[in-house]
Scaffold this motif. Sequence first.
Motif, PDB file in Angstrom:
ATOM      1  N   GLN A 245       0.849  -1.212   0.000  1.00 45.09           N
ATOM      2  CA  GLN A 245       0.000   0.000   0.000  1.00 45.09           C
ATOM      3  C   GLN A 245       0.873   1.247   0.000  1.00 45.09           C
ATOM      4  O   GLN A 245       0.549   2.259  -0.605  1.00 45.09           O
ATOM      5  CB  GLN A 245      -0.867   0.008   1.249  1.00 45.09           C
ATOM      6  CG  GLN A 245      -2.171  -0.756   1.076  1.00 45.09           C
ATOM      7  CD  GLN A 245      -3.027  -0.658   2.332  1.00 45.09           C
ATOM      8  OE1 GLN A 245      -3.164   0.407   2.922  1.00 45.09           O
ATOM      9  NE2 GLN A 245      -3.591  -1.774   2.740  1.00 45.09           N
ATOM     10  N   ARG A 246       1.990   1.155   0.711  1.00 40.01           N
ATOM     11  CA  ARG A 246       2.895   2.323   0.762  1.00 40.01           C
ATOM     12  C   ARG A 246       3.577   2.534  -0.587  1.00 40.01           C
ATOM     13  O   ARG A 246       3.824   3.665  -0.996  1.00 40.01           O
ATOM     14  CB  ARG A 246       3.920   2.128   1.878  1.00 40.01           C
ATOM     15  CG  ARG A 246       3.185   2.149   3.204  1.00 40.01           C
ATOM     16  CD  ARG A 246       4.040   2.225   4.408  1.00 40.01           C
ATOM     17  NE  ARG A 246       3.158   2.564   5.516  1.00 40.01           N
ATOM     18  CZ  ARG A 246       3.153   2.000   6.705  1.00 40.01           C
ATOM     19  NH1 ARG A 246       4.017   1.051   6.972  1.00 40.01           N
ATOM     20  NH2 ARG A 246       2.309   2.385   7.629  1.00 40.01           N
ATOM     21  N   VAL A 247       3.878   1.440  -1.256  1.00 42.64           N
ATOM     22  CA  VAL A 247       4.458   1.561  -2.606  1.00 42.64           C
ATOM     23  C   VAL A 247       3.424   2.212  -3.523  1.00 42.64           C
ATOM     24  O   VAL A 247       3.753   3.081  -4.344  1.00 42.64           O
ATOM     25  CB  VAL A 247       4.877   0.170  -3.146  1.00 42.64           C
ATOM     26  CG1 VAL A 247       5.395   0.280  -4.567  1.00 42.64           C
ATOM     27  CG2 VAL A 247       5.921  -0.462  -2.249  1.00 42.64           C
ATOM     28  N   GLU A 248       2.172   1.805  -3.354  1.00 43.43           N
ATOM     29  CA  GLU A 248       1.100   2.365  -4.187  1.00 43.43           C
ATOM     30  C   GLU A 248       0.966   3.875  -3.951  1.00 43.43           C
ATOM     31  O   GLU A 248       0.828   4.653  -4.899  1.00 43.43           O
ATOM     32  CB  GLU A 248      -0.207   1.652  -3.844  1.00 43.43           C
ATOM     33  CG  GLU A 248      -1.319   1.904  -4.828  1.00 43.43           C
ATOM     34  CD  GLU A 248      -2.569   1.105  -4.461  1.00 43.43           C
ATOM     35  OE1 GLU A 248      -2.455   0.034  -3.827  1.00 43.43           O
ATOM     36  OE2 GLU A 248      -3.664   1.578  -4.807  1.00 43.43           O
ATOM     37  N   GLU A 249       1.037   4.258  -2.674  1.00 39.47           N
ATOM     38  CA  GLU A 249       0.959   5.700  -2.370  1.00 39.47           C
ATOM     39  C   GLU A 249       2.111   6.454  -3.036  1.00 39.47           C
ATOM     40  O   GLU A 249       1.919   7.524  -3.615  1.00 39.47           O
ATOM     41  CB  GLU A 249       1.028   5.930  -0.861  1.00 39.47           C
ATOM     42  CG  GLU A 249      -0.326   5.811  -0.196  1.00 39.47           C
ATOM     43  CD  GLU A 249      -0.232   5.937   1.322  1.00 39.47           C
ATOM     44  OE1 GLU A 249       0.518   6.800   1.819  1.00 39.47           O
ATOM     45  OE2 GLU A 249      -0.912   5.163   2.000  1.00 39.47           O
ATOM     46  N   ALA A 250       3.316   5.879  -2.964  1.00 33.65           N
ATOM     47  CA  ALA A 250       4.474   6.534  -3.590  1.00 33.65           C
ATOM     48  C   ALA A 250       4.258   6.619  -5.087  1.00 33.65           C
ATOM     49  O   ALA A 250       4.555   7.641  -5.733  1.00 33.65           O
ATOM     50  CB  ALA A 250       5.754   5.771  -3.267  1.00 33.65           C
ATOM     51  N   ASN A 251       3.696   5.548  -5.647  1.00 38.08           N
ATOM     52  CA  ASN A 251       3.495   5.538  -7.098  1.00 38.08           C
ATOM     53  C   ASN A 251       2.435   6.560  -7.532  1.00 38.08           C
ATOM     54  O   ASN A 251       2.425   6.984  -8.690  1.00 38.08           O
ATOM     55  CB  ASN A 251       3.115   4.138  -7.588  1.00 38.08           C
ATOM     56  CG  ASN A 251       3.218   4.039  -9.086  1.00 38.08           C
ATOM     57  OD1 ASN A 251       4.175   4.536  -9.681  1.00 38.08           O
ATOM     58  ND2 ASN A 251       2.205   3.460  -9.728  1.00 38.08           N
ATOM     59  N   GLY A 252       1.574   6.950  -6.603  1.00 43.57           N
ATOM     60  CA  GLY A 252       0.624   8.017  -6.900  1.00 43.57           C
ATOM     61  C   GLY A 252       1.360   9.290  -7.318  1.00 43.57           C
ATOM     62  O   GLY A 252       0.845  10.104  -8.083  1.00 43.57           O
TER      63      GLY A 252
END
Length: 427
Positions: A24-31
């Motif tokens: 989920q944190r990777v996803e946030e960064a990818n945002g």
Amino acid sequence: MSTQGNPEDPDSPPGRNPFEEVLQRVEEANGFLDLPGPIYRRLRIPRRSLTVSVPVRMDNGEVSFFTGYRVQYDMARGPFKGGIRYHPGVTLEEITALAALMTWKCALVDIPFGGSKGGVACDATGMSRDELKALTRRYTYEIGPFIGPETDIPAPDMYTDEQVMAWIMDTYSMMKGYTVPGVVTGKPLCLGGTVGRRGATATGLVILLEETVRHLGLAMKDLTVSIVGYGKVGAVAAGLLHGMGAKVIGVADSKGAIYNPGGLDVELLSAHKAETGGVSGFREAEELTIEELIASEADVLIPAALEGQINASNAGKLRVKILAEAANNPTTTEADAIIKGKDIFVLPDVLANAGGVVVSYFEWVQGLQRFFWKEKEVCDRLREIMTSAFEEVLSVAAEKKTDTRTAAMILGVKRVAEAVRVRGLYP
Ligand code: NAD
């Protein structure tokens, strides 16, 4: 929070999945990064996951079977690097989460390593030295074909130490037929360890706290500090902070918590822990539960034990100015959302505890060159790397108008993605 075991596997059992939280944190960064699809998907999957059975003849003559893991998450930027944990709660999901965090951490502090992690599900505190040695040797033998100074370099983590690293180094060297000091870091000095490694994680954390205090306009000598976990990281951090004039007012370990708003005598406390095996029962301190300590008022809270200890049930109760995550993954994503709504400065794990792997990198470099540095050189270079990573995180947080954890993840994930992109897809 997840109700699904492995996010890539819909049939996996339910429960909190720390790896899904990291994703989920990777996803946030990818945002913020908007990576090309194939690269983003590559960063969400561990490169190699190994599960091994570790039979050990126990002192009573019976053979017990333990399960061990080594997850090699990514090596785009250099050899896999990550600690080995001995704990009854070790699972493949936990080790995968920790291996992923190692990947972003090494990239964030810009050292040429990928990320990995290992562990054995066992209660090291209830095992004899001979049993631990046998467990370590057999585990090393099982993961042996996949580790090495150029491939994957283990180090200490929870309930493993310099002695365990010495046994790993010896076993691996026996398998090879010659001495290979570079297969592990966090080794004893007499086997090619480096000065400054033992306290490196805590030292890195304290350097960041000095920067944070300056950034927030506070003073180190006025700080009150609570620490959850009093081991290789927590106890050393307590000693360093106490020496700088901060007041360590609360400490917890696996057996309980103690609290004295007037300040604990850290030296006496460490002697008490060495004598009795825990912090509980320390004179001139009130006994609390760990949850009560987490909810008590302090300027700084340092989780320095297991993951998930700051969670949805206690995050709302935090009464601190700074959360300095010495532990890996101590804050669940649900807790993170709550903390974002509070006025708390977060030193996220990938930054806060990176001092350990930075000095492990120094140890590896010194070992490869067979040329060893003085303590001042180790300390100066550590400070330079930690302060520059701190500044970078603050600058990305300001530029992207986001929190420090997301900023740290943006930096780490971006660097790994760039290496993956430039290397290209094999074959
Ligand atoms: P350690 O085994 O030396 O100490 C762990 C401490 O945590 C002990 O005091 C233990 O009693 C306590 N503990 C265990 N379970 C607990 C619980 N449920 N509640 C409260 N306390 C509990 O381990 P360490 O090397 O100090 O590692 C601590 C954390 O720091 C881990 O999350 C680890 O991944 C992280 N970390 C360690 C290093 C390192 O160099 N050792 C580097 C980076 C990150």
